[in-house]
Design an enzyme around this catalytic site. Structure first.
Site, mmCIF file in Angstrom:
data_model
loop_
_atom_site.group_PDB
_atom_site.id
_atom_site.type_symbol
_atom_site.label_atom_id
_atom_site.label_comp_id
_atom_site.label_asym_id
_atom_site.label_seq_id
_atom_site.Cartn_x
_atom_site.Cartn_y
_atom_site.Cartn_z
ATOM 1 N N ARG A 41 0.779 -1.226 0.000
ATOM 2 C CA ARG A 41 0.000 0.000 0.000
ATOM 3 C C ARG A 41 0.819 1.289 0.000
ATOM 4 O O ARG A 41 0.269 2.364 -0.214
ATOM 5 C CB ARG A 41 -0.941 0.007 1.230
ATOM 6 C CG ARG A 41 -2.343 -0.401 0.844
ATOM 7 C CD ARG A 41 -3.017 -1.214 1.907
ATOM 8 N NE ARG A 41 -2.910 -2.627 1.552
ATOM 9 C CZ ARG A 41 -3.720 -3.247 0.689
ATOM 10 N NH1 ARG A 41 -4.716 -2.614 0.144
ATOM 11 N NH2 ARG A 41 -3.539 -4.499 0.396
ATOM 12 N N HIS A 126 -1.123 -17.232 0.398
ATOM 13 C CA HIS A 126 -1.102 -16.713 -0.971
ATOM 14 C C HIS A 126 -0.003 -17.351 -1.807
ATOM 15 O O HIS A 126 0.391 -16.807 -2.826
ATOM 16 C CB HIS A 126 -0.965 -15.183 -0.953
ATOM 17 C CG HIS A 126 -2.158 -14.507 -0.338
ATOM 18 N ND1 HIS A 126 -2.126 -13.222 0.160
ATOM 19 C CD2 HIS A 126 -3.419 -14.951 -0.148
ATOM 20 C CE1 HIS A 126 -3.321 -12.912 0.646
ATOM 21 N NE2 HIS A 126 -4.117 -13.945 0.477
ATOM 22 N N SER A 200 0.246 -6.354 9.098
ATOM 23 C CA SER A 200 -0.745 -6.525 8.023
ATOM 24 C C SER A 200 -1.792 -5.434 8.105
ATOM 25 O O SER A 200 -2.252 -5.078 9.191
ATOM 26 C CB SER A 200 -1.431 -7.891 8.127
ATOM 27 O OG SER A 200 -2.475 -7.960 7.173
ATOM 28 N N SER A 201 -2.191 -4.947 6.933
ATOM 29 C CA SER A 201 -3.249 -3.917 6.881
ATOM 30 C C SER A 201 -4.624 -4.543 7.120
ATOM 31 O O SER A 201 -5.597 -3.835 7.315
ATOM 32 C CB SER A 201 -3.229 -3.233 5.515
ATOM 33 O OG SER A 201 -3.502 -4.190 4.498
HETATM 34 P P1 NAD Z 1 -0.170 -4.451 3.120
HETATM 35 O O1 NAD Z 1 0.907 -3.919 2.256
HETATM 36 O O2 NAD Z 1 -1.580 -4.274 2.756
HETATM 37 O O3 NAD Z 1 -0.001 -3.853 4.583
HETATM 38 C C1 NAD Z 1 1.207 -3.884 5.229
HETATM 39 C C2 NAD Z 1 0.995 -3.171 6.569
HETATM 40 O O4 NAD Z 1 2.218 -3.250 7.257
HETATM 41 C C3 NAD Z 1 0.631 -1.693 6.398
HETATM 42 O O5 NAD Z 1 -0.556 -1.431 7.122
HETATM 43 C C4 NAD Z 1 1.843 -0.940 7.012
HETATM 44 O O6 NAD Z 1 1.440 0.124 7.832
HETATM 45 C C5 NAD Z 1 2.473 -2.002 7.879
HETATM 46 N N1 NAD Z 1 3.918 -1.912 7.997
HETATM 47 C C6 NAD Z 1 4.857 -1.800 7.012
HETATM 48 N N2 NAD Z 1 6.095 -1.854 7.530
HETATM 49 C C7 NAD Z 1 5.932 -1.983 8.875
HETATM 50 C C8 NAD Z 1 6.840 -2.079 9.970
HETATM 51 N N3 NAD Z 1 8.181 -2.083 9.794
HETATM 52 N N4 NAD Z 1 6.325 -2.181 11.225
HETATM 53 C C9 NAD Z 1 4.973 -2.188 11.428
HETATM 54 N N5 NAD Z 1 4.085 -2.106 10.432
HETATM 55 C C10 NAD Z 1 4.560 -2.016 9.176
HETATM 56 O O7 NAD Z 1 0.205 -5.964 3.353
HETATM 57 P P2 NAD Z 1 -0.709 -7.201 3.583
HETATM 58 O O8 NAD Z 1 -1.770 -6.891 4.567
HETATM 59 O O9 NAD Z 1 0.216 -8.302 3.845
HETATM 60 O O10 NAD Z 1 -1.424 -7.457 2.165
HETATM 61 C C11 NAD Z 1 -0.756 -7.263 0.959
HETATM 62 C C12 NAD Z 1 -0.985 -8.346 -0.055
HETATM 63 O O11 NAD Z 1 0.037 -8.273 -1.030
HETATM 64 C C13 NAD Z 1 -0.898 -9.721 0.520
HETATM 65 O O12 NAD Z 1 -1.931 -10.453 -0.040
HETATM 66 C C14 NAD Z 1 0.457 -10.281 0.067
HETATM 67 O O13 NAD Z 1 0.273 -11.542 -0.539
HETATM 68 C C15 NAD Z 1 0.952 -9.344 -0.998
HETATM 69 N N6 NAD Z 1 2.313 -8.803 -0.742
HETATM 70 C C16 NAD Z 1 3.292 -9.621 -0.279
HETATM 71 C C17 NAD Z 1 4.564 -9.115 -0.030
HETATM 72 C C18 NAD Z 1 5.634 -10.053 0.499
HETATM 73 O O14 NAD Z 1 5.563 -11.242 0.240
HETATM 74 N N7 NAD Z 1 6.621 -9.540 1.246
HETATM 75 C C19 NAD Z 1 4.840 -7.766 -0.243
HETATM 76 C C20 NAD Z 1 3.810 -6.949 -0.732
HETATM 77 C C21 NAD Z 1 2.545 -7.484 -0.974
#
Ligand code: NAD
Ligand code: ZN
Length: 255
Positions: A41, A126, A200-201
């Site tokens: 996001r 996922h 996670s969001s």
């Molecule tokens: P998201 O990107 O929707 O949300 C991530 C959340 O983590 C945000 O609300 C943010 O505020 C918080 N955040 C980021 N860094 C942080 C930190 N250091 N400390 C505390 N909070 C922190 O992620 P999601 O809810 O996992 O959903 C995204 C979708 O996209 C998932 O379905 C996933 O499969 C995919 N995705 C995966 C990856 C990966 O594998 N690393 C990366 C991006 C997206």
């Protein structure tokens, strides 16, 4: 939240972790940002540039398949080689010590497994983007060979065993959720007394239903996330801080 309040929250979290009989952890992209993988996001997220191709388009159209592969490799190239971070390492340790019964993850980056979380405790909702699989027979295919094939032919790869379409082993938008991980995640949500949401969001469904299932079944629900989530109102504790710092500060990562 002030620093002092944040300290109080972390102390309470540490107490709850110590008291818990069975912990289920649920992780999102926020546990991997410190490793250099952007979350979904953020304004500068490469996912906004290389938008994922919906599953229906992938099935229907060769040009969409080739484009999906190009975008997948473009995203992989953005972060390059990465290593597990603090949350991956702490959860792997807790899972090995039987303090964490399951790590349910939405991430596809393979970092929980690479940190040493035993596979029977890891639920990848996922899928996993570090390899590919045939959509028909399930045979695993390795990414370097897929990349070379596309570069050589300009076509999307098919399975040597059955001629089925090969795709990154992740769940695309519009693709149905894998039944076995869903079943395991549900059982782990029902079977815990502390459910930890980490980074996670909580806006991606159906994954975000699991914290609710755990809460309804009587578990304490804790959300550690930098930004607010739709489930904050039902959580027993919210820690709005860096998730790696918070988990490390519970003091439970090193024993
Ligand atoms: P998201 O990107 O929707 O949300 C991530 C959340 O983590 C945000 O609300 C943010 O505020 C918080 N955040 C980021 N860094 C942080 C930190 N250091 N400390 C505390 N909070 C922190 O992620 P999601 O809810 O996992 O959903 C995204 C979708 O996209 C998932 O379905 C996933 O499969 C995919 N995705 C995966 C990856 C990966 O594998 N690393 C990366 C991006 C997206
Ligand atoms: Zn096949």
């Amino acid at each position: 939240m002030s620093r002092a309040e944040a300290r109080g929250e972390v102390e309470r979290l540490a107490e709850w972790i110590a008291e818990a009989e069975r912990i289920t952890a649920f992780t999102g992209a926020g546990v991997s940002t410190e490793c250099g993988i952007p979350d979904f996001r953020s304004a500068d997220s490469p996912w906004r540039v290389h938008k994922p191709i919906p599953f229906g388009d992938f099935l229907a159209d060769e040009a969409a398949r080739v484009e999906a592969w190009k975008r997948k490799f473009a995203i992989d190239d953005v972060h390059g080689e990465v290593s597990p971070g603090r949350v991956h390492r702490i959860l792997a340790q807790w899972a090995t010590q039987d303090r964490v019964g399951a790590v349910i993850t939405q991430n596809i980056d393979d970092l929980h497994r690479r940190a040493g979380t035993p596979e029977d405790r890891l639920v990848e909702l996922h899928g996993n983007g570090s390899y590919a699989a045939c959509l028909d027979c399930g045979l695993r295919h390795e990414l370097p060979a897929m990349r070379a094939f596309i570069a050589r032919t300009g076509r999307s790869p098919v399975c040597d065993a059955c001629d089925g379409l090969v795709k990154s082993a992740t769940i695309a938008f519009g693709q149905s959720m894998p039944p076995e991980p869903m079943r395991r995640a549900r059982r782990a949500s029902l079977d815990c007394d502390l459910f930890l949401v980490l980074g996670s969001s909580l806006v991606v469904r159906p994954a975000a239903a699991f914290p609710e299932i755990a809460k309804q079944a009587g578990a304490r629900l804790v959300i550690v996330n930098r930004d607010p989530t739709p489930l904050d109102a039902v959580a027993d504790l919210i820690v709005r801080d860096d998730v790696g710092d918070v988990l490390a500060r519970t003091g439970r990562g090193d024993d």
